[in-house]
Design a protein around this motif. Sequence first.
Motif, PDB file in Angstrom:
ATOM      1  N   ILE A 132      -1.012  -9.708   0.144  1.00 32.97           N
ATOM      2  CA  ILE A 132      -0.746  -9.512  -1.277  1.00 32.97           C
ATOM      3  C   ILE A 132       0.231  -8.352  -1.472  1.00 32.97           C
ATOM      4  O   ILE A 132       0.305  -7.434  -0.648  1.00 32.97           O
ATOM      5  CB  ILE A 132      -2.048  -9.273  -2.074  1.00 32.97           C
ATOM      6  N   GLU A 133       0.978  -8.388  -2.576  1.00 29.54           N
ATOM      7  CA  GLU A 133       2.065  -7.426  -2.806  1.00 29.54           C
ATOM      8  C   GLU A 133       1.655  -6.259  -3.698  1.00 29.54           C
ATOM      9  O   GLU A 133       2.512  -5.518  -4.172  1.00 29.54           O
ATOM     10  CB  GLU A 133       3.272  -8.155  -3.429  1.00 29.54           C
ATOM     11  N   ASN A 186      -5.671  -1.903   0.805  1.00 26.39           N
ATOM     12  CA  ASN A 186      -4.476  -2.321   1.529  1.00 26.39           C
ATOM     13  C   ASN A 186      -3.273  -1.472   1.158  1.00 26.39           C
ATOM     14  O   ASN A 186      -3.233  -0.842   0.101  1.00 26.39           O
ATOM     15  CB  ASN A 186      -4.168  -3.799   1.244  1.00 26.39           C
ATOM     16  N   HIS A 187      -2.302  -1.448   2.054  1.00 26.00           N
ATOM     17  CA  HIS A 187      -1.006  -0.815   1.811  1.00 26.00           C
ATOM     18  C   HIS A 187       0.058  -1.904   1.888  1.00 26.00           C
ATOM     19  O   HIS A 187       0.462  -2.304   2.989  1.00 26.00           O
ATOM     20  CB  HIS A 187      -0.722   0.269   2.846  1.00 26.00           C
ATOM     21  N   PRO A 188       0.536  -2.406   0.759  1.00 22.52           N
ATOM     22  CA  PRO A 188       1.559  -3.461   0.786  1.00 22.52           C
ATOM     23  C   PRO A 188       2.849  -3.027   1.481  1.00 22.52           C
ATOM     24  O   PRO A 188       3.612  -3.873   1.955  1.00 22.52           O
ATOM     25  CB  PRO A 188       1.817  -3.743  -0.700  1.00 22.52           C
ATOM     26  N   ILE A 221      -7.941   1.085   5.957  1.00 24.92           N
ATOM     27  CA  ILE A 221      -6.694   0.735   5.278  1.00 24.92           C
ATOM     28  C   ILE A 221      -6.045  -0.408   6.050  1.00 24.92           C
ATOM     29  O   ILE A 221      -5.825  -0.312   7.263  1.00 24.92           O
ATOM     30  CB  ILE A 221      -5.737   1.940   5.221  1.00 24.92           C
ATOM     31  N   ILE A 222      -5.772  -1.490   5.338  1.00 20.46           N
ATOM     32  CA  ILE A 222      -5.202  -2.675   5.976  1.00 20.46           C
ATOM     33  C   ILE A 222      -3.733  -2.795   5.589  1.00 20.46           C
ATOM     34  O   ILE A 222      -3.374  -2.784   4.409  1.00 20.46           O
ATOM     35  CB  ILE A 222      -5.971  -3.934   5.560  1.00 20.46           C
ATOM     36  N   ALA A 223      -2.891  -2.893   6.613  1.00 20.54           N
ATOM     37  CA  ALA A 223      -1.465  -3.130   6.414  1.00 20.54           C
ATOM     38  C   ALA A 223      -1.086  -4.398   7.182  1.00 20.54           C
ATOM     39  O   ALA A 223      -1.926  -4.979   7.874  1.00 20.54           O
ATOM     40  CB  ALA A 223      -0.650  -1.933   6.905  1.00 20.54           C
ATOM     41  N   ARG A 224       0.133  -4.822   7.064  1.00 16.86           N
ATOM     42  CA  ARG A 224       0.556  -6.045   7.763  1.00 16.86           C
ATOM     43  C   ARG A 224       0.522  -5.826   9.274  1.00 16.86           C
ATOM     44  O   ARG A 224       1.291  -5.042   9.817  1.00 16.86           O
ATOM     45  CB  ARG A 224       1.966  -6.446   7.331  1.00 16.86           C
TER      46      ARG A 224
END
Length: 236
Positions: A132-133, A186-188, A221-224
């Motif tokens: 997600i953005e 999350n960190h977009p 923290i979830i990033a790509r």
Amino acid sequence: MTDDIPFTSIRISDLQEDDKPREKALSTGIRSLSDAELIAIIFGGGLPGLSVVDLARTILRDCDGRVDNLARLSMNELMSKYKGVGPAKAVSLAAAFELGRRNRESSLNREDPQIKGSGDVVSLMQPLLSEIEYEEFWVLMLSRSNRVTFKRCISQGGTAATVVDVKLLLKRAIDCLAEGIILVHNHPSGNRLPSGEDDSLTRRICDGARILGIRVLDHVIIARGAYYSYADEGKL
């Protein structure tokens, strides 16, 4: 019909205060209600000269006082056998029994996921957050054995931040009777590292949870393609 019986149905709102099952449920809890009172809430209204609670008692008496016998009656049987039970009441009662059946079936077939480390958190939440953005902040509510009983999205924000109300977060944890919680956002941008605001928020949540006797096990923290765990980094 005799003249001394009014041509009005007696609804829950017409009952004496001590006989109102809705009010009783709100004041003492839904489990304090008898089977007849629960059915009365579903029905809503009774017959001319017969309260909805008494109608429910009559039906239960014919079922030998057993709810399982009542559940076996079809909607057509209810409507044909009991005056005052029309399609709305019959369908409402059938829907209540079906919802209970589905709840039991779901409970038997589902085992709450157990969190043993940050990898379990990522496996559970990455499908929800990695693509997600905008930022979302979630809380996993845990049982004493660290099984996830509820997932709650606390806030949604923009591409760089989201505002989290710590009081609301902790209230949600209390409402869910959580023994422990895990914070997830999350960190977009793709940067997995926490910001100064992330550190400050984590400290405030930990301080508030400690007062309430709720354990904060991690903040992930979830990033790509990457993630950061406060617990793994020794920052909790």
